[in-house]
Design an enzyme around this catalytic site. Structure first.
Site, mmCIF file in Angstrom:
data_model
loop_
_atom_site.group_PDB
_atom_site.id
_atom_site.type_symbol
_atom_site.label_atom_id
_atom_site.label_comp_id
_atom_site.label_asym_id
_atom_site.label_seq_id
_atom_site.Cartn_x
_atom_site.Cartn_y
_atom_site.Cartn_z
ATOM 1 N N ASN A 33 0.922 -1.160 -0.046
ATOM 2 C CA ASN A 33 0.046 -0.107 0.155
ATOM 3 C C ASN A 33 0.895 1.285 0.115
ATOM 4 O O ASN A 33 1.710 1.305 -0.828
ATOM 5 C CB ASN A 33 -1.101 -0.198 1.099
ATOM 6 C CG ASN A 33 -0.651 -0.122 2.522
ATOM 7 O OD1 ASN A 33 -0.194 -1.415 2.946
ATOM 8 N ND2 ASN A 33 -0.930 0.805 3.386
ATOM 9 N N ASP A 34 0.516 2.261 0.811
ATOM 10 C CA ASP A 34 1.156 3.583 0.821
ATOM 11 C C ASP A 34 2.609 3.544 0.461
ATOM 12 O O ASP A 34 3.582 3.014 0.890
ATOM 13 C CB ASP A 34 1.083 4.165 2.356
ATOM 14 C CG ASP A 34 -0.182 4.067 2.759
ATOM 15 O OD1 ASP A 34 -1.012 3.435 2.284
ATOM 16 O OD2 ASP A 34 -0.208 4.591 3.850
ATOM 17 N N PRO A 35 2.900 4.461 -0.657
ATOM 18 C CA PRO A 35 4.415 4.804 -0.702
ATOM 19 C C PRO A 35 4.593 5.682 0.685
ATOM 20 O O PRO A 35 3.892 6.505 0.981
ATOM 21 C CB PRO A 35 4.408 5.893 -2.074
ATOM 22 C CG PRO A 35 3.045 6.395 -2.008
ATOM 23 C CD PRO A 35 2.086 5.402 -1.278
ATOM 24 N N SER A 86 2.993 4.146 8.064
ATOM 25 C CA SER A 86 3.337 5.257 7.172
ATOM 26 C C SER A 86 4.355 6.500 7.587
ATOM 27 O O SER A 86 3.981 6.775 8.775
ATOM 28 C CB SER A 86 2.198 5.810 5.992
ATOM 29 O OG SER A 86 1.855 4.867 5.405
ATOM 30 N N GLN A 117 4.739 0.433 1.963
ATOM 31 C CA GLN A 117 4.282 -0.369 2.920
ATOM 32 C C GLN A 117 3.838 -1.756 2.336
ATOM 33 O O GLN A 117 3.271 -1.863 1.167
ATOM 34 C CB GLN A 117 2.697 0.165 3.457
ATOM 35 C CG GLN A 117 2.777 1.506 4.168
ATOM 36 C CD GLN A 117 3.202 1.531 5.799
ATOM 37 O OE1 GLN A 117 2.108 1.181 6.421
ATOM 38 N NE2 GLN A 117 4.436 1.659 5.990
#
Ligand SMILES: *[C@@H]1O[C@H](CO)[C@@H](O)[C@H](O)[C@H]1NC(C)=O
Ligand SMILES: *[C@@H]1O[C@H](CO)[C@@H](O)[C@H](O)[C@H]1NC(C)=O
Ligand SMILES: *[C@@H]1O[C@H](CO)[C@@H](O)[C@H](O)[C@H]1NC(C)=O
Ligand SMILES: *[C@@H]1O[C@H](CO)[C@@H](O)[C@H](O)[C@H]1NC(C)=O
Ligand SMILES: *[C@H]1O[C@@H](CO)[C@H](O)[C@@H](O)[C@@H]1NC(C)=O
Length: 588
Positions: free
Chosen positions: A75-77, A136, A92
C-alpha cells in the site's frame, strides 16, 4: 515479448507447519484486537500469512511498467526522496501475503523512478515502540545531507506513536540499513488524544525561527486534523496548542501532505520555503471516503496556521488529486531537477480471495510532476518525463473526424500496454446538453447516468481502452460537454462498469471528475497510460486525473484493442493522436 503468458509459480515456505500455526494464531489474536481500532484496512487474518501456498495463476493483470514487487500486498508509498542522485521509494508491504498485514517499510532504489531495484526492507518491527507495526511516514533531508525518516510505530500497548530512523551508513549510496535510536518515540498520543487515530507524520519544514515543524494526521470525534509539532533538534518534539489545520465532519485524516507551490511556473519548491510568490497545498487522505482531497491556501508562518482559499472546498466535496483508485499519496521535492514529485498507491478492485490467488495486490502509480495551475485554484499533474524512455512503436493519427456513433481502432501498438495522448477538436458548443446544477455535487453519479451509450450533443467522445474486439469489455475514458448558466461544464469519466465480463465481485465505479478548462480554443486533450489492469488518465493536460483498476477477461494481451469513439450528435475531430507501445520497466 510483451505477450508471453507467464505462468507464475510462487512457493512461499517461510515457516514450518508447526511454526506457522503458532504464528498464525498470534497474528489472529493481534489483528482481532486491531479490528476494533484500525479502520484503514479490511482485515483478513486467514490470508495474512500463508505458510505454504502454491499459486498457479495466469497473470493477465500484472502490470508491465508500473511499480510492483514480485508478490504480496503493498500500500502507501512512504518517505520518497532523492538523495545523492538516487531515488528512494519505501512502501508499506506485507512480506507474507497478498492482503494487508505484517506491515514493513519495503525499499527500492532507482535512477529514474521508472526502473527500480528492490532492497531488503528498511524498517520493520523490532522495538517496543514499533513492535506491532511500522506504518506510513516521510523523509526529510536535514542540512549536511542527513536524511531522517519519521514513521508511525504501533507500540506494545497498540498505541500509535511517531518514531524516527536514520541511515546506519551515510556513505552507502543506497542507504540500505536504517537505525531506530532508543530515544524513540518522539511523539506519543497525549491526554485527550485518540491513540488509534494518530499517524502518518509529514516531511518537516523549517521556520525562520530555526524550528522544524511536522504535522501528524488525527481526528477529534468527527473533526479531521493535522496536529502540529515543533522541534529545534529533530529529536525533541513539542505539540503545538492548535493544529495547523482541521475541518469538521471529515473524519480521520491519513497521510497529510503540506508543501508550497510556485505562483508562476512548474518549478517545485523546497518544503521549507515561504514568501510572497507561492501558495501552500494541504492534502489529506480521508479514511472514511478512501479518497484524497486537497485545498490551495495560505500558510501563516508566524501563527503556524494554514487557511484554505475560499475557492477551495474544504471537505468531501473538495478537489481530488485523482478521482479514481488512488490513495495515500506522498510528494517530495527533487532538488536535482527542481520538481515536486507525487507518488500514490492504486489498490486492487477485486476480492481478497482473487488477490490471494494471483499472489499480489496493489501497485504504485507512475510518479507525477505536480504544480499550481495558472488559474491558481487547482493543481496540475503530469507523468514524469522519464516514463517516455519506455516508449516503443508509435502510431500517429491526425485530422480524423469521428461522427456520431462511430468508433475506429488505433492499430499498430500493443493496446494492453500503451501510452496514448490525443487532442480533440470540438465543434461548435451550441448543441451541448443543458447542465442540471444539482449534478455539480457528484460527477461519479452523473457519469453513471450518462455513460458512453447515452448519446449527447457534444460528447461523449474519447477512448475505449482495454476493449475486446466486439466490445463485450471496455474501459471508456471520455468527455462530455454541458451548457450551464454562465459557462460550459466538462465532465471526464473513466467508467469501469463494462470493463470485465467477470462482474459480480468487482468494484467497478463510473469514476468521474469535472474539468475546469477554458474551451475557447476548442480543444480538449486526454492522455491515458494503459497497463493490463490499470488505466491512468490525465484530462486537459493534467487538470483532472482518474485512475481505474480493471480486470478484463477477453481484452488481455494481444486481444486487447484501443478505439477512439464519439457518441454525440456533433462531429468531433482528432486533431492529433500519438500512441506508443510501452516496454516493460526493469524491476529487479
Ligand atoms: C478512536 O479512534 C478509533 C479509530 O478510528 C475509533 O474506533 C474510536 O471510536 C475512537 N475513540 C474515541 C474515544 O473517539
Ligand atoms: C559504508 O558504506 C561504504 C560504501 O558502500 C562502505 O565502503 C563502508 O565499508 C561502509 N561502512 C560500514 C561501517 O559498513
Ligand atoms: C475570496 O477571497 C478573495 C480574496 O482572497 C476576495 O477578494 C473574495 O471576495 C472572496 N470571495 C468570497 C466569495 O468570499
Ligand atoms: C453509442 O450509443 C449507442 C446508442 O445508445 C449505443 O448502442 C452504442 O453502444 C454507443 N457506443 C459506445 C461506444 O458506447
Ligand atoms: C480499494 O478497493 C476497493 C474494493 O475493495 C474499496 O472499495 C476501496 O475503498 C479501496 N480503496 C482504498 C483506498 O483502500
Amino acid at each position: 515479448m510483451l505477450y508471453k503468458y507467464p505462468t507464475f509459480v510462487v512457493v512461499i515456505s517461510f515457516l514450518s507447519a508447526m511454526d506457522s500455526f503458532k504464528f498464525f494464531s498470534l497474528i489472529l489474536l493481534v489483528f482481532s484486537l486491531w479490528l476494533t481500532c484500525n479502520a484503514s484496512h479490511h482485515i483478513f487474518p486467514e490470508f495474512q500469512s500463508l505458510s505454504a501456498e502454491v499459486f498457479q495463476v495466469k497473470q493477465f493483470h500484472r502490470t508491465g511498467y508500473h511499480f510492483q514487487p514480485p508478490n504480496n500486498w503493498i500500500n502507501d508509498p512512504t518517505g520518497p526522496m532523492q538523495f545523492n542522485g538516487i531515488y528512494h521509494l519505501f512502501y508499506q508491504y506485507n512480506p507474507k501475503g497478498a492482503v494487508w498485514g505484517n506491515i514493513v517499510w519495503a525499499h527500492a532504489v532507482s535512477k529514474d523512478m521508472i526502473n527500480w531495484e528492490s532492497l531488503d526492507p528498511a524498517i520493520y518491527p523490532t522495538k517496543p515502540f514499533d513492535i506491532n507495526g511500522c506504518w506510513s511516514g516521510s523523509a526529510t533531508i536535514l542540512p549536511g545531507k542527513k536524511p531522517v525518516i519519521l514513521y508511525t510505530g504501533v507500540d506494545t500497548q497498540n498505541h500509535q506513536v511517531q518514531n524516527y530512523a536514520i541511515p546506519a551508513n551515510h556513505s552507502d549510496p543506497y542507504l540500505r540499513e536504517w537505525v531506530k535510536p532508543d530515544d524513540n518515540p518522539i511523539a506519543a498520543p497525549g491526554e485527550g488524544m485518540n491513540a488509534s487515530a494518530f499517524r502518518d507524520p509529514t516531511t518537516a519544514w523549517k521556520g525562520k525561527d530555526g524550528h522544524w515543524r511536522i504535522v501528524v494526521g488525527s481526528k477529534r470525534k468527527h473533526r479531521g486534523m493535522a496536529v502540529l509539532y515543533r522541534s529545534r533538534d529533530f529529536v525533541h518534539w513539542i505539540k503545538a496548542q492548535h493544529p495547523l489545520h482541521s475541518s469538521a465532519k471529515t473524519g480521520m485524516w491519513e497521510c497529510p501532505d503540506f508543501f508550497p507551490v510556485s505562483l508562476h511556473d512548474k518549478t517545485g519548491l523546497d518544503t521549507s520555503l515561504v514568501g510572497a510568490n507561492l501558495k501552500h497545498v494541504m492534502k489529506v487522505s480521508l479514511d472514511v471516503t478512501r479518497f484524497e482531497y486537497y485545498t490551495i491556501g495560505t500558510y501563516n508562518p508566524k501563527k503556524d496556521r494554514y487557511v484554505p482559499d475560499n475557492t477551495s472546498e474544504d471537505g468531501w466535496g473538495g478537489l481530488r488529486y485523482d478521482y479514481g483508485n488512488y490513495y495515500a499519496s506522498k510528494s517530495f521535492f527533487d532538488d536535482a531537477t527542481n520538481r515536486r514529485i507525487l507518488m500514490g498507491w492504486s489498490n486492487e478492485s477485486d476480492t481478497p480471495q482473487n488477490d490471494v490467488d494471483k499472489g499480489w495486490a496493489g501497485i504504485q502509480t507512475i510518479p507525477r510532476m505536480l504544480w499550481l495551475d495558472s488559474n491558481m485554484k487547482q493543481l496540475v499533474q503530469w507523468p514524469i518525463e522519464e516514463l517516455e524512455t519506455l516508449r516503443g512503436d508509435k502510431v500517429e493519427i491526425s485530422n480524423q473526424q469521428i461522427k456520431k456513433g462511430e468508433y475506429f481502432e488505433v492499430t499498430g501498438i500493443t493496446a494492453a500496454q500503451a501510452d496514448v495522448d490525443v487532442t480533440f477538436l470540438l465543434p461548435s458548443l451550441d448543441n451541448a446538453e443543458q447542465f442540471d446544477p444539482s449534478w455539480v455535487k457528484n460527477a461519479e453519479d452523473l457519469c453513471g447516468l450518462k455513460g458512453t451509450n447515452v448519446q449527447g450533443g457534444v460528447g461523449p467522445f474519447g477512448l475505449l481502452t482495454l476493449a475486446s474486439k466486439y466490445l463485450e469489455e471496455y474501459t471508456p475514458v471520455f468527455f462530455r460537454v454541458f451548457k450551464a448558466a454562465q459557462k460550459h461544464v466538462v465532465l471526464m469519466c473513466s467508467d469501469a462498469r463494462s470493463s470485465s465480463l467477470k462482474k459480480s465481485e468487482l468494484y467497478t465505479p463510473s469514476f468521474a471528475g469535472f474539468v475546469n478548462v477554458d474551451l475557447a480554443d476548442g480543444k480538449l486533450s486526454l492522455r491515458s497510460l494503459i497497463d493490463h489492469s490499470i488505466v491512468e488518465s490525465f484530462g486537459a493536460k493534467g487538470k483532472t486525473c482518474i485512475t481505474s483498476r480493471v480486470y478484463p477477461t477477453l481484452a488481455v494481451f494481444n486481444d486487447a484493442h484501443l478505439y477512439a469513439f464519439n457518441n454525440g450528435t456533433e462531429t468531433v475531430t482528432i486533431e492529433s493522436l500519438n500512441a506508443w507501445s510501452m516496454k516493460n520497466a526493469q524491476l529487479k
